[in-house]
Design an enzyme around this catalytic site. Structure first.
Site, short mmCIF file in Angstrom:
data_model
loop_
_atom_site.label_atom_id
_atom_site.label_comp_id
_atom_site.label_asym_id
_atom_site.label_seq_id
_atom_site.Cartn_x
_atom_site.Cartn_y
_atom_site.Cartn_z
N ALA A 8 39.83 11.47 32.56
CA ALA A 8 39.70 10.10 33.07
C ALA A 8 39.93 10.03 34.57
O ALA A 8 40.35 9.01 35.10
CB ALA A 8 40.67 9.18 32.34
N ARG A 14 29.90 2.90 39.92
CA ARG A 14 28.82 2.09 39.37
C ARG A 14 29.30 0.81 38.68
O ARG A 14 28.52 -0.09 38.41
CB ARG A 14 27.97 2.93 38.40
N LYS A 21 36.70 2.42 35.45
CA LYS A 21 35.89 2.03 34.28
C LYS A 21 36.66 2.12 32.97
O LYS A 21 36.44 1.33 32.06
CB LYS A 21 34.61 2.85 34.20
N ASP A 100 35.87 7.73 28.95
CA ASP A 100 34.90 6.63 29.05
C ASP A 100 33.85 6.67 27.93
O ASP A 100 32.77 6.13 28.08
CB ASP A 100 34.20 6.65 30.43
N GLY A 137 23.87 17.78 31.44
CA GLY A 137 23.88 19.23 31.32
C GLY A 137 23.00 19.62 30.14
O GLY A 137 23.09 19.03 29.07
N LYS A 346 55.59 -22.11 21.33
CA LYS A 346 55.90 -20.85 22.03
C LYS A 346 57.23 -20.32 21.57
O LYS A 346 58.21 -21.08 21.54
CB LYS A 346 55.94 -21.09 23.54
N ASN A 381 62.69 -27.29 27.22
CA ASN A 381 63.39 -25.99 27.12
C ASN A 381 63.72 -25.38 28.47
O ASN A 381 64.37 -24.35 28.54
CB ASN A 381 62.54 -25.00 26.32
N TYR A 382 63.31 -26.02 29.55
CA TYR A 382 63.38 -25.36 30.86
C TYR A 382 63.95 -26.31 31.89
O TYR A 382 63.47 -27.44 32.03
CB TYR A 382 61.95 -24.95 31.25
C1 UD1 Z 1 29.36 16.04 32.49
C2 UD1 Z 1 28.96 17.45 32.07
C3 UD1 Z 1 27.51 17.42 31.58
C4 UD1 Z 1 27.35 16.43 30.46
C5 UD1 Z 1 27.86 15.06 30.89
C6 UD1 Z 1 27.87 14.10 29.72
C7 UD1 Z 1 30.16 19.05 33.42
C8 UD1 Z 1 30.10 19.95 34.60
N1 UD1 Z 1 29.08 18.33 33.19
O1 UD1 Z 1 28.55 15.62 33.55
O2 UD1 Z 1 27.15 18.71 31.12
O3 UD1 Z 1 26.01 16.36 30.05
O4 UD1 Z 1 29.20 15.16 31.38
O5 UD1 Z 1 28.13 12.82 30.16
O6 UD1 Z 1 31.15 19.07 32.70
N2 UD1 Z 1 36.07 13.85 35.30
C9 UD1 Z 1 37.35 14.17 35.74
N3 UD1 Z 1 37.47 14.84 36.93
C10 UD1 Z 1 36.42 15.20 37.68
C11 UD1 Z 1 35.13 14.88 37.22
C12 UD1 Z 1 34.99 14.22 36.02
O7 UD1 Z 1 38.33 13.84 35.09
O8 UD1 Z 1 36.64 15.78 38.73
C13 UD1 Z 1 35.93 13.11 34.03
C14 UD1 Z 1 35.34 11.74 34.20
O9 UD1 Z 1 36.36 10.76 34.29
C15 UD1 Z 1 34.55 11.57 32.92
C16 UD1 Z 1 34.14 12.98 32.55
O10 UD1 Z 1 35.02 13.83 33.23
O11 UD1 Z 1 35.34 11.04 31.88
C17 UD1 Z 1 32.71 13.29 32.90
O12 UD1 Z 1 32.48 13.08 34.26
P1 UD1 Z 1 31.05 12.74 34.82
O13 UD1 Z 1 31.11 12.78 36.30
O14 UD1 Z 1 30.54 11.51 34.16
O15 UD1 Z 1 30.20 13.94 34.22
P2 UD1 Z 1 29.11 14.86 34.86
O16 UD1 Z 1 29.75 15.88 35.73
O17 UD1 Z 1 28.02 14.05 35.38
#
Ligand code: UD1
Ligand code: CA
Length: 449
Positions: A8, A14, A21, A100, A137, A346, A381-382
């Protein structure tokens, strides 16, 4: 499950929001709580949430339930997992979830875990087959066997055509994870540490890896923007409402919102524009709505809540609340009561068969059984600094427009005359009357300009 890591960290641009988020709510529940609760359901011994520095709101929301790892730089999913290594229980399996991704069903996750264990995999990836794979990916297989996950940005034109993608959910043997995590480098287009590089690393050293294709990819979709938040909430809302309807509940509208942790017993009827959230329980035969909002409350059998708001409270059997009542936290209403229009309660207890029919404020009080609280009664009450409690005993009658100036005790079977300001104890059976006497004056002047 030995360890669950919930990712997270990172920004959520976005969303166009001050809040990350994962703190936005879906059906009354913060997005990240869905993943944390899922980890709980599969008996995760240790759950670690990876956050960016300064994520105090996430920490406040989840403290006590999970451990936290701070990822100092948002340098990729590999970096995120790296930040947890000293917190992992160094054995068993480690499941990686995203903070998320709130729609994943427990049953789907259990099938995935089952797939991993039955096949004695060292690492399993949950994959999905989708129409438009751009951005994701890709699951790169040779003769059906998983060889690599290639990020979109690093993929060849040929690889970009692959429609099987990585959902991000990974299950891995903890010892092997710890042995190999430092072999991930950031030699790629983004300059990030990709957790997904583990697949190639494992394949090279002849470990057993495989991908489990999820049946319904929508369970693995992330909440990246408000569009997805709306769409996802709507889909989950329907999923929950149909499940509840199938268990014997009538839902009379498309404008009913029920949170994922709410229990609704059979023969309940839910009317339009109603929201029921948190850990609420609606018992058999209750009628909720229209236009009601209920959070973390128990509504017992046969009760009716109409055009009303109820927070952190309990409403006893066959009691009616509303229209236009407001039950604030810690209110406990007995059975066969009436809490009528424009009544606010309350932090108060109301005994069985007690009626508070109109226009009253019950703050910090304990009211017995069979009490009639007349129209316009206020528990004062207050005093501007402190709050005080008052009580009214069984079978008493509180006349209209009385002020009960707390703290004060009104015993059983008393009668408070209309318009009385009660400032001292009323003993059992007494009549309290305290009003300015009416005088009718013959010689008086109307003030004229
Ligand atoms: C990642 C995957 C991708 C997959 C996609 C699915 C990798 C390199 N890529 O893509 O293969 O198809 O998710 O949605 O793993 N997060 C961190 N720290 C960071 C970056 C991300 O905690 O430095 C967390 C984000 O909060 C999120 C999750 O990892 O919950 C995915 O991050 P996001 O940037 O959406 O994924 P991608 O790298 O685009
Ligand atoms: Ca009044």
């Amino acid at each position: 499950m030995t360890n669950t890591i919930i990712l997270a960290a990172g920004k959520s641009k976005r969303m166009k929001s001050k809040k990350t988020k994962v703190l936005h709510k879906i059906l009354g529940k913060p997005v990240i709580k869905y993943s944390v609760d899922l980890a709980k359901k599969i008996n995760s011994e240790k759950t670690i949430v990876v956050v960016s520095p300064g994520a105090f709101e996430i920490e406040n929301l989840l403290k006590g339930d999970v451990a936290f790892a701070v990822q100092n730089e948002a340098d990729g999913t590999g970096g995120a997992v790296k930040s947890t290594v000293d917190k992992l229980i160094p054995e068993g399996d480690t499941l990686i979830l995203y903070g998320d991704v709130p729609f994943l069903r427990e049953s789907t996750l259990l099938s995935f875990i089952d797939f991993h264990r039955k096949n004695k995999n060292d690492l399993s990836v949950m994959s999905g087959i989708i129409e438009d794979p751009s951005g994701y990916g890709r699951i790169y297989r040779v003769d059906g066997e998983l060889k690599q996950i290639v990020e979109h940005i690093d993929a060849s034109e040929e690889q970009k055509k692959i429609r099987e993608i990585n959902t991000g959910i990974i299950l891995v043997d903890t010892k092997l994870l710890l042995e190999n995590i430092d072999d991930i480098d950031n030699d790629n287009e983004k300059g990030e540490y990709y957790l997904t590089d583990l697949i190639e690393i494992f394949v090279t050293s002849s470990k057993k890896v495989d991908a489990f294709i999820v049946e319904d990819y929508s369970e693995c979709e992330g909440i990246n923007d408000r569009h997805k938040l709306m769409q996802g909430e709507e889909e989950l809302r329907k999923r929950i409402n149909f499940e509840i309807a199938d268990s014997g509940v009538t839902i009379r509208s498309n404008s009913v919102y029920i949170g994922p942790d709410v229990v609704v017993e059979n023969d309940v009827e839910i009317l339009p524009n109603t929201h029921i959230y948190g850990n609420s329980i609606i018992r058999s035969g209750a009628i909720i709505g229209p236009n009601s909002y209920i959070e973390n409350s128990v509504i017992e059998s046969g009760s009716k809540i109409m055009n009303s708001t109820v927070y952190d409270s309990r409403v006893g059997e066959n009691t009616t609340v509303g229209p236009y009542a407001y039950l604030r936290p810690n209110s406990n209403i007995g059975r066969d009561c009436k809490i009528g229009d424009f009544v606010e309660v309350k932090n108060s207890n109301v005994g069985d068969r007690t009626k508070v029919s109109h226009l009253s404020y019950l703050g910090d009080c304990d009211i017995g059984n069979n009490v009639n609280v007349g129209c316009g009664v206020v528990f004062v009450n207050y005093d501007g600094k402190n709050k005080y409690r008052s009580s009214v005993g069984n079978n008493s009658f509180v006349g209209c427009n009385s002020n009960i100036i707390s703290p004060v005790e009104i015993e059983d079977e008393t009668y408070i005359a209309a318009g009385t300001n009660v400032t001292k104890k009323v003993k059992k059976g007494e009549l309290a009357i305290g009003r300015v006497r009416q005088e009718n004056l013959k010689s008086w002047k109307v003030f004229k300009k």
